[in-house]
Motif scaffolding. Structure first.
Motif, PDB file in Angstrom:
ATOM      1  N   THR A 106      -2.713   4.217   8.093  1.00  0.00           N
ATOM      2  CA  THR A 106      -2.310   4.501   6.841  1.00  0.00           C
ATOM      3  C   THR A 106      -2.943   3.745   5.578  1.00  0.00           C
ATOM      4  O   THR A 106      -3.682   4.440   4.718  1.00  0.00           O
ATOM      5  N   ALA A 134       0.854  -1.325  -0.087  1.00  0.00           N
ATOM      6  CA  ALA A 134       0.024  -0.047   0.092  1.00  0.00           C
ATOM      7  C   ALA A 134       0.849   1.156  -0.124  1.00  0.00           C
ATOM      8  O   ALA A 134       0.436   2.299  -0.614  1.00  0.00           O
ATOM      9  N   THR A 171      -6.632   4.951   5.490  1.00  0.00           N
ATOM     10  CA  THR A 171      -6.833   6.051   5.643  1.00  0.00           C
ATOM     11  C   THR A 171      -6.808   6.855   4.111  1.00  0.00           C
ATOM     12  O   THR A 171      -5.624   6.711   3.612  1.00  0.00           O
ATOM     13  N   ASP A 172      -7.562   7.732   3.782  1.00  0.00           N
ATOM     14  CA  ASP A 172      -7.256   8.396   2.508  1.00  0.00           C
ATOM     15  C   ASP A 172      -6.184   9.602   2.880  1.00  0.00           C
ATOM     16  O   ASP A 172      -6.639  10.477   3.467  1.00  0.00           O
ATOM     17  N   PHE A 173      -5.273   9.763   2.218  1.00  0.00           N
ATOM     18  CA  PHE A 173      -4.215  10.583   2.192  1.00  0.00           C
ATOM     19  C   PHE A 173      -4.445  11.913   1.589  1.00  0.00           C
ATOM     20  O   PHE A 173      -3.973  12.997   1.979  1.00  0.00           O
ATOM     21  N   ARG A 187       0.684   7.324  -6.114  1.00  0.00           N
ATOM     22  CA  ARG A 187      -0.376   8.489  -6.011  1.00  0.00           C
ATOM     23  C   ARG A 187       0.253   9.874  -5.631  1.00  0.00           C
ATOM     24  O   ARG A 187      -0.380  10.879  -5.975  1.00  0.00           O
ATOM     25  N   GLY A 233       0.557   4.090  -2.526  1.00  0.00           N
ATOM     26  CA  GLY A 233       0.330   5.495  -1.992  1.00  0.00           C
ATOM     27  C   GLY A 233       1.391   6.437  -2.514  1.00  0.00           C
ATOM     28  O   GLY A 233       0.996   7.630  -2.951  1.00  0.00           O
TER      29      GLY A 233
HETATM   30  N1  PHE Z   1      -3.843   5.364   2.077  1.00  0.00           N
HETATM   31  C1  PHE Z   1      -2.845   6.010   1.454  1.00  0.00           C
HETATM   32  C2  PHE Z   1      -3.468   7.267   0.475  1.00  0.00           C
HETATM   33  O1  PHE Z   1      -4.772   7.266   0.303  1.00  0.00           O
HETATM   34  C3  PHE Z   1      -1.783   5.384   0.915  1.00  0.00           C
HETATM   35  C4  PHE Z   1      -0.929   4.795   1.479  1.00  0.00           C
HETATM   36  C5  PHE Z   1      -0.985   3.541   2.253  1.00  0.00           C
HETATM   37  C6  PHE Z   1       0.279   5.523   2.099  1.00  0.00           C
HETATM   38  C7  PHE Z   1       0.021   3.217   3.320  1.00  0.00           C
HETATM   39  C8  PHE Z   1       1.241   4.957   2.948  1.00  0.00           C
HETATM   40  C9  PHE Z   1       1.273   3.687   3.645  1.00  0.00           C
HETATM   41  O2  PHE Z   1      -2.689   7.677  -0.325  1.00  0.00           O
END
Ligand code: PHE
Ligand code: CO
Length: 290
Positions: free
Chosen positions: A242, A146, A245-247, A153, A150
């Motif tokens: 993490t 992830a 959760t939407d960053f 992204r 992430g």
């Molecule tokens: N959930 C994060 C996002 O929305 C992505 C991410 C996952 C970042 C795990 C770091 C670790 O961008």
């Protein structure tokens, strides 16, 4: 992670190279054995149980530098990850893309015997011994994938430093609370004899409860022991904060803000131990106590 260098001619488009296992010398293998032994002397009772379990599952102590293909077959059967060889540091998007596809890029070379503690670029000991054991843990394995996704992204935001700090304070230098006390799981700690002891036992660094946005704004030392370690309660806590959760809203809020110094303690921190900072004040590196 870094961006300012060129791909060597012998590397493929994705920056991978052959490990060239049969080209390692007897000296290379014996440096691995020496590093392995130094860590095994200090890690029991200090490293997280999940790390110790991973070491055992992958049989990393069978002697000599592991052969990536064999090790990857074992690792893949556990969590679907493989280890691929790279010449050294790779550009951010290449790094993220490997992680997003459950490939861990590991340095192919090994340090020299006279540089057991100092490294400018991660070598095969740091990358394999330090990182790969935790990839046998299903939650941590998912976290790393992830993180790669992430990361890809985040390239659309001014968030690279914030995301790099997250990696730094968890994957590289993370501590975890257990019923038996604090334990180390970060690869930069578990692959260093002196920092394995320092991170848990030295009075100088701060040890602060994990809080995502706090640590994503915290600068770090790349050339010395850390002045602050962040402590998770569980890999589930890390996963929720993490992966689940939407960053995007966080990136909007932070706007690339990166305001805290490595040694800062904030009012909002959950302070587990407040550091004396004596080590930093003395100007850094203690004499190596072997
Ligand atoms: N959930 C994060 C996002 O929305 C992505 C991410 C996952 C970042 C795990 C770091 C670790 O961008
Ligand atoms: Co590392």
């Amino acid at each position: 992670m870094s961006n300012h260098f060129e791909k060597p001619d012998h590397a493929r488009d994705d920056w991978t190279i052959d490990q060239g296992w049969s080209d390692y010398t007897a000296e290379d293998h014996s440096v691995w054995d020496l590093l392995y032994k130094r860590q095994i002397d200090v890690l029991p009772g200090r490293a997280a149980p999940e790390f110790m379990d991973g070491l055992k599952a992958l049989d990393l102590g069978k002697g000599g530098i592991p052969e990536f293909e064999t090790m990857s077959d074992e690792l893949e059967s556990l969590t679907g990850w493989r280890v691929v060889a790279v010449p050294g540091l790779v550009p951010d998007e290449v790094f993220f893309d490997h992680l997003a596809n459950r490939r861990f890029p590991a340095g192919q070379f090994i340090r020299k015997r006279d540089q057991l503690d100092y490294l400018q670029e991660p070598d095969v000991f740091h990358d394999v011994f330090g990182h790969v054991p935790m990839l046998t843990n299903p939650i941590f394995a998912d976290y790393m994938e992830a993180y790669g996704k992430g990361g890809l992204r985040s390239l659309n935001y001014a968030a690279l430093k914030n995301l790099a700090a997250l990696y730094w304070y968890t994957v590289e230098f993370g501590l975890i609370r257990t019923d038996q006390g604090l334990r180390i799981y970060g690869a930069g700690i578990v692959s260093s004899k002196t920092e394995s002891i320092f991170a848990l036992e030295d009075p100088s660094p701060n040890r602060i409860g994990f809080e995502l946005e706090r640590l994503m704004q915290t600068d770090y030392r790349i050339d010395d022991f850390q002045q602050t370690y962040f402590v998770i309660d569980s890999y589930d806590q890390l996963f929720q904060a993490t992966v689940e959760t939407d960053f995007a809203p966080i990136y909007e809020r932070l706007q690339g803000k990166f305001d805290y110094r490595p040694e800062d303690v904030l009012e909002r921190d959950e302070v587990i131990t407040k550091g004396t900072q004596a080590y930093a004040k003395a100007g850094g590196r203690f004499a190596e106590a072997d």
